[in-house]
Design a protein around this motif. Sequence first.
Motif, PDB file in Angstrom:
ATOM      1  N   ARG A  90     -49.310  81.220  -3.997  1.00  0.00           N
ATOM      2  CA  ARG A  90     -48.269  82.241  -4.161  1.00  0.00           C
ATOM      3  C   ARG A  90     -46.978  81.662  -3.637  1.00  0.00           C
ATOM      4  O   ARG A  90     -46.883  81.257  -2.485  1.00  0.00           O
ATOM      5  CB  ARG A  90     -48.670  83.446  -3.343  1.00  0.00           C
ATOM      6  CG  ARG A  90     -47.619  84.522  -3.336  1.00  0.00           C
ATOM      7  CD  ARG A  90     -48.095  85.621  -2.464  1.00  0.00           C
ATOM      8  NE  ARG A  90     -47.249  86.772  -2.652  1.00  0.00           N
ATOM      9  CZ  ARG A  90     -47.607  87.963  -2.301  1.00  0.00           C
ATOM     10  NH1 ARG A  90     -48.772  88.174  -1.785  1.00  0.00           N
ATOM     11  NH2 ARG A  90     -46.788  88.954  -2.460  1.00  0.00           N
ATOM     12  N   PRO A  93     -48.509  91.657  -5.085  1.00  0.00           N
ATOM     13  CA  PRO A  93     -49.499  91.525  -6.157  1.00  0.00           C
ATOM     14  C   PRO A  93     -49.279  92.547  -7.266  1.00  0.00           C
ATOM     15  O   PRO A  93     -49.694  92.322  -8.381  1.00  0.00           O
ATOM     16  CB  PRO A  93     -50.822  91.762  -5.434  1.00  0.00           C
ATOM     17  CG  PRO A  93     -50.478  92.236  -4.063  1.00  0.00           C
ATOM     18  CD  PRO A  93     -49.115  91.726  -3.773  1.00  0.00           C
ATOM     19  N   GLU A 148     -49.702  81.540  -0.761  1.00  0.00           N
ATOM     20  CA  GLU A 148     -50.778  82.477  -0.484  1.00  0.00           C
ATOM     21  C   GLU A 148     -51.567  82.703  -1.761  1.00  0.00           C
ATOM     22  O   GLU A 148     -51.001  82.745  -2.838  1.00  0.00           O
ATOM     23  CB  GLU A 148     -50.168  83.800  -0.012  1.00  0.00           C
ATOM     24  CG  GLU A 148     -51.187  84.828   0.370  1.00  0.00           C
ATOM     25  CD  GLU A 148     -50.539  86.123   0.816  1.00  0.00           C
ATOM     26  OE1 GLU A 148     -49.354  86.325   0.521  1.00  0.00           O
ATOM     27  OE2 GLU A 148     -51.232  86.921   1.441  1.00  0.00           O
ATOM     28  N   LYS A 149     -52.860  82.835  -1.619  1.00  0.00           N
ATOM     29  CA  LYS A 149     -53.666  83.144  -2.802  1.00  0.00           C
ATOM     30  C   LYS A 149     -53.494  84.605  -3.158  1.00  0.00           C
ATOM     31  O   LYS A 149     -53.501  85.471  -2.292  1.00  0.00           O
ATOM     32  CB  LYS A 149     -55.138  82.868  -2.502  1.00  0.00           C
ATOM     33  CG  LYS A 149     -55.499  81.412  -2.613  1.00  0.00           C
ATOM     34  CD  LYS A 149     -56.994  81.227  -2.491  1.00  0.00           C
ATOM     35  CE  LYS A 149     -57.360  79.769  -2.655  1.00  0.00           C
ATOM     36  NZ  LYS A 149     -58.802  79.557  -2.458  1.00  0.00           N
ATOM     37  N   LEU A 150     -53.362  84.850  -4.458  1.00  0.00           N
ATOM     38  CA  LEU A 150     -53.168  86.230  -4.912  1.00  0.00           C
ATOM     39  C   LEU A 150     -54.493  86.803  -5.395  1.00  0.00           C
ATOM     40  O   LEU A 150     -55.296  86.094  -5.984  1.00  0.00           O
ATOM     41  CB  LEU A 150     -52.181  86.263  -6.071  1.00  0.00           C
ATOM     42  CG  LEU A 150     -50.721  86.166  -5.705  1.00  0.00           C
ATOM     43  CD1 LEU A 150     -49.902  86.090  -6.965  1.00  0.00           C
ATOM     44  CD2 LEU A 150     -50.326  87.388  -4.927  1.00  0.00           C
ATOM     45  N   PRO A 151     -54.714  88.074  -5.139  1.00  0.00           N
ATOM     46  CA  PRO A 151     -55.917  88.687  -5.710  1.00  0.00           C
ATOM     47  C   PRO A 151     -55.682  88.974  -7.186  1.00  0.00           C
ATOM     48  O   PRO A 151     -54.541  89.047  -7.641  1.00  0.00           O
ATOM     49  CB  PRO A 151     -56.043  89.986  -4.921  1.00  0.00           C
ATOM     50  CG  PRO A 151     -54.650  90.322  -4.529  1.00  0.00           C
ATOM     51  CD  PRO A 151     -53.920  89.021  -4.375  1.00  0.00           C
ATOM     52  N   VAL A 152     -56.763  89.149  -7.921  1.00  0.00           N
ATOM     53  CA  VAL A 152     -56.598  89.525  -9.326  1.00  0.00           C
ATOM     54  C   VAL A 152     -56.152  90.967  -9.401  1.00  0.00           C
ATOM     55  O   VAL A 152     -56.450  91.770  -8.523  1.00  0.00           O
ATOM     56  CB  VAL A 152     -57.919  89.374 -10.107  1.00  0.00           C
ATOM     57  CG1 VAL A 152     -58.215  87.935 -10.345  1.00  0.00           C
ATOM     58  CG2 VAL A 152     -59.042  90.048  -9.376  1.00  0.00           C
ATOM     59  N   ALA A 153     -55.403  91.284 -10.428  1.00  0.00           N
ATOM     60  CA  ALA A 153     -54.957  92.660 -10.610  1.00  0.00           C
ATOM     61  C   ALA A 153     -55.293  93.075 -12.028  1.00  0.00           C
ATOM     62  O   ALA A 153     -54.588  92.740 -12.970  1.00  0.00           O
ATOM     63  CB  ALA A 153     -53.461  92.780 -10.346  1.00  0.00           C
ATOM     64  N   ILE A 154     -56.400  93.765 -12.176  1.00  0.00           N
ATOM     65  CA  ILE A 154     -56.834  94.234 -13.496  1.00  0.00           C
ATOM     66  C   ILE A 154     -57.135  95.716 -13.393  1.00  0.00           C
ATOM     67  O   ILE A 154     -57.852  96.135 -12.483  1.00  0.00           O
ATOM     68  CB  ILE A 154     -58.110  93.493 -13.954  1.00  0.00           C
ATOM     69  CG1 ILE A 154     -57.935  91.990 -13.855  1.00  0.00           C
ATOM     70  CG2 ILE A 154     -58.482  93.910 -15.357  1.00  0.00           C
ATOM     71  CD1 ILE A 154     -59.207  91.282 -13.548  1.00  0.00           C
ATOM     72  N   PRO A 171     -46.613  85.725   2.520  1.00  0.00           N
ATOM     73  CA  PRO A 171     -45.750  86.799   1.995  1.00  0.00           C
ATOM     74  C   PRO A 171     -46.344  88.201   2.119  1.00  0.00           C
ATOM     75  O   PRO A 171     -45.609  89.154   2.336  1.00  0.00           O
ATOM     76  CB  PRO A 171     -45.581  86.427   0.528  1.00  0.00           C
ATOM     77  CG  PRO A 171     -45.830  84.983   0.466  1.00  0.00           C
ATOM     78  CD  PRO A 171     -46.810  84.655   1.543  1.00  0.00           C
ATOM     79  N   ARG A 193     -52.059  93.755   2.431  1.00  0.00           N
ATOM     80  CA  ARG A 193     -53.414  93.577   1.901  1.00  0.00           C
ATOM     81  C   ARG A 193     -54.380  93.331   3.046  1.00  0.00           C
ATOM     82  O   ARG A 193     -53.982  92.894   4.119  1.00  0.00           O
ATOM     83  CB  ARG A 193     -53.447  92.387   0.931  1.00  0.00           C
ATOM     84  CG  ARG A 193     -52.899  92.709  -0.420  1.00  0.00           C
ATOM     85  CD  ARG A 193     -53.314  91.672  -1.434  1.00  0.00           C
ATOM     86  NE  ARG A 193     -52.694  90.390  -1.208  1.00  0.00           N
ATOM     87  CZ  ARG A 193     -53.342  89.266  -0.986  1.00  0.00           C
ATOM     88  NH1 ARG A 193     -54.643  89.272  -0.946  1.00  0.00           N
ATOM     89  NH2 ARG A 193     -52.698  88.140  -0.809  1.00  0.00           N
ATOM     90  N   ALA A 219     -63.670  94.346  -9.010  1.00  0.00           N
ATOM     91  CA  ALA A 219     -62.280  93.883  -8.975  1.00  0.00           C
ATOM     92  C   ALA A 219     -61.342  94.803  -9.727  1.00  0.00           C
ATOM     93  O   ALA A 219     -60.145  94.805  -9.465  1.00  0.00           O
ATOM     94  CB  ALA A 219     -62.191  92.474  -9.557  1.00  0.00           C
ATOM     95  N   GLY A 220     -61.871  95.576 -10.667  1.00  0.00           N
ATOM     96  CA  GLY A 220     -61.006  96.444 -11.467  1.00  0.00           C
ATOM     97  C   GLY A 220     -60.258  97.426 -10.590  1.00  0.00           C
ATOM     98  O   GLY A 220     -60.824  98.018  -9.667  1.00  0.00           O
ATOM     99  N   ARG A 221     -58.967  97.560 -10.883  1.00  0.00           N
ATOM    100  CA  ARG A 221     -58.159  98.452 -10.055  1.00  0.00           C
ATOM    101  C   ARG A 221     -58.254  99.877 -10.566  1.00  0.00           C
ATOM    102  O   ARG A 221     -58.052 100.139 -11.737  1.00  0.00           O
ATOM    103  CB  ARG A 221     -56.701  98.010 -10.066  1.00  0.00           C
ATOM    104  CG  ARG A 221     -56.452  96.961  -9.053  1.00  0.00           C
ATOM    105  CD  ARG A 221     -55.073  96.404  -9.143  1.00  0.00           C
ATOM    106  NE  ARG A 221     -54.999  95.233  -8.293  1.00  0.00           N
ATOM    107  CZ  ARG A 221     -54.583  95.284  -7.036  1.00  0.00           C
ATOM    108  NH1 ARG A 221     -54.167  96.409  -6.518  1.00  0.00           N
ATOM    109  NH2 ARG A 221     -54.560  94.192  -6.303  1.00  0.00           N
ATOM    110  N   GLU A 260     -63.343  89.813  -0.585  1.00  0.00           N
ATOM    111  CA  GLU A 260     -62.527  89.953  -1.794  1.00  0.00           C
ATOM    112  C   GLU A 260     -63.479  90.021  -2.984  1.00  0.00           C
ATOM    113  O   GLU A 260     -64.545  89.394  -2.959  1.00  0.00           O
ATOM    114  CB  GLU A 260     -61.602  88.744  -1.966  1.00  0.00           C
ATOM    115  CG  GLU A 260     -60.471  88.675  -0.969  1.00  0.00           C
ATOM    116  CD  GLU A 260     -59.449  89.777  -1.162  1.00  0.00           C
ATOM    117  OE1 GLU A 260     -59.403  90.342  -2.278  1.00  0.00           O
ATOM    118  OE2 GLU A 260     -58.731  90.092  -0.204  1.00  0.00           O
TER     119      GLU A 260
END
Lengths: 468, 436
Positions: A61, A67, A364-370, B92, B126, B245-247, B308
Amino acid sequence: MTAPDPSTPDTAADAPRPAPHTPAPPGARHGAPPADTPPPGAPGPDGVRAPSAAAGNGLPRTSPGDPAPRTAPGAATRTAAPAATPAALWRRGRGFLICLGILLVAAVTLAALASGSRHGRLDPRSADPDGSRAVAELLQARGVTTRVVTTAREAAAAAGPDTTLLVTNPDLLGESQLRAIRSAIDLSGGRTVLLAPGSPSLPDLAPAARTKGTALDQDLDPGCALPAAVSAGRAGTGGEHRYTTDGATGTACYPSGGHPTLLVLPTGTTGGDTVLLGSETILLNRKLASEGNASLALQLLGSRPDLVWYLPSLADAQDEDPAQEQSFLDLLPHGWSWAFLQLFVAAALAALWRARRLGPLVTEKLPVAIRASETTEGRARLYRKAGARDRAATVLRAAARERLAALVGVPPAQAHDPAALLPAVSGRLTERQQDLTALLFGTTPATDAALVALADHLDALEREVRTS
Amino acid sequence: MALTGRAALLAALGSLPVGILEPSWTGMLAVNGALGLACAVDYALAAPVRSLIFTRSGDTSVRLGEPAEVHLTVANPGARPLRARIRDAWPPSSWLPGTETGASRHTLAIPAGERRRITTRLLPTRRGDRRADRVTVRSYGPLGLLTRQGTHTVPWTVRVLPPFTSRKHLPSRLARLRELDGRTSVLTRGEGTEFDSLRDYVPGDDTRSIDWRATARRHKVAVRTWRPERDRHILICLDTGRTSAGRVGDAPRLDSAMDAALLLAALASRAGDRVDLLAHDRRTRAQVQGRAAGDVLPAFVNAMATLEPELVETDARSLVSTILRNAPRRSLVVLLTGLDAAPTEEGLLPLLPLLTQRHTVLLASVADPRVEEMTRSRGTLDAVYEAAAGTQSQASRRRTADQLSRHGVHVVDATPDTLAPALADAYLSLKSAGRL
């Protein structure tokens, strides 16, 4: 079901961003989304795309952004601008409009005031008091054709042995115009009349003459043997320049305090002459009738059959020699190029100052956003693309039947049995006897509008049963 | 080494003497030479960065949504006073977007031989571990023209724990638990109840609970009372596979599942049951076993902090075998997973008998309010197709839930904000029925 055109190649493209490695399944091309399985081409039953594992899990990131789950586009813009009513628009814009009005009024007033009497001065087409149309008309009546030119080049081209060249404002001419007129004077062999030439133009146009102070009196007596002056008599040549000559070659008339205000100089070898007239007064409309002005003007300008009336204009300036043009840098004093160099040094230092960060960026590693609902939305678009009215109607009817069965006390197992459900439902309806069979067990709606209406009718029926 | 704006400004002002007094190389050299000399002197007079000594203290864990304070003590052992700008860099997501720059920068002055403490306030966005990045120091000289800059690594980790927003439901569920518990003994008896005490019979009591032997001894009719059995084993199992993982709304399904798991763990540990945690997809991601009642919640929260969702398909076979290994005796197995047709039918359903023959199985799944909203959309053709698609996927969920119920699994399917209380209620009803 309306069978969609099997040649339509992009049916599968409507699936929600299919996984790149997933081949388009054949079901998609037939346009029939299966009822029980997720839409073909959709990434998975839960909207989770396996290929994004690499992209979503491994990307460092670099920006401080969030995110940020995908939200409805335009949500922010919709609330940003308040409603623009005409009243609000007027409130906002009236200050600007008032300023604009004041500016317009001021501009018109200034223009009216500033135009003054200089407008059309010495123009042979102008009938203003300061114009010269009267002379031009008189000359035309005597067979002299007047041609108005606005550039020195045209004037020089038009000059010839049979022309009179009248230069109305020689002091305004630039270097190149003066050269052009000078060559015309030398080569044409005709007459050149210079109106009130001063020290800026005399060395170029008439090197033999110099200015010598100001003639105080307005009207002067001829005082010479020039036929034109003699026949004209007293005329208004005074009030401006007086001249003096080096040699005794010219004819000096209308002296004021010993120095002439009208000078006729022979030019060149071709028989031409140059007339220096100390004042332009005798050509003005308002002065033409007084004393011998008209006579003098007609004789000076009417000696040749053609008159070239040269009015210097702005267009003249464009004929300037390009070599004479100076760039912006040429106009600056010499030292400032060094100052500019120093400013470049300062700019480089400023660049270094801004370029240096306070420590490196943090990754920074980003989480997936689906969104979990992505598959369902994809299925809706597939239905739309394929025009699957039959599928949609079946699903909506089945759901309505199940809810109605629960409302009227029919066991869920018999919810899709017309014999069990219909009597129970119609028993709860009081006022209207609509066609329940067609509504709950009917055929595919024929048009899109019928499908939308079907959904509404099912809702209405359910509401009615619920409130009964 | 870093330049300042002041140096650039002086160089720009230097163009005046160059332009007016001495427009030549000599003038340029005089101005820039003087500037360079001033910079060199300034650099030499600035306090050195490398010799600074940093120590950290402060919070090591924080709930998501709450601020954490981390202190950084800077000691200046040198002989020159330090005037510096310090950046305490963190990843961040340690701050709200847009506030990073302001929150990480500090300006401070430390006289020679002294030390000062600065405080960095974090507001993580987060879950998970936040590790401090480098500390960058820019040390200014007395003229402020040229600075010394250097970085130090001062490690520190702040663990961001799940927020446990559903703890507001805990008091009401504890009250219901007390009603079930020995203090108000239940008269119904079942498999999971144990003998509590004897008391006199009052009309209305179940005649089957009369203890005839005690009645004979006491010359009064006595009844036995029962209470829910304590010390039962509960295994909460989080599915961290791709379906988690689905939001839903703004958070992944996994976060909602964690919230529900935490409420259940808090409730069950108060009820005297032993609670274990297992997070699994293809392999075990986190595990909590055999904690005392007071220690369960911290251990759970700690284990969940770094979880995660993994973008892999959950391996149902390995999941079931791990559960069997971790639940040697009769347990309540709470599966927090998805209710999607394909993975459930192909993966979990064939293996369910292995679980249900020994354990009570409770499956909880996060439903999507957006799908619910889609089923109600009307008016346009697009809306009706959306409604059809939403209804379709709801029906398929319900069908899967029915299949599971037929295998003896208790299913809880609720939206994120209602999942935690619904799961707690399901647990309480199982407990009151003595079916643990």
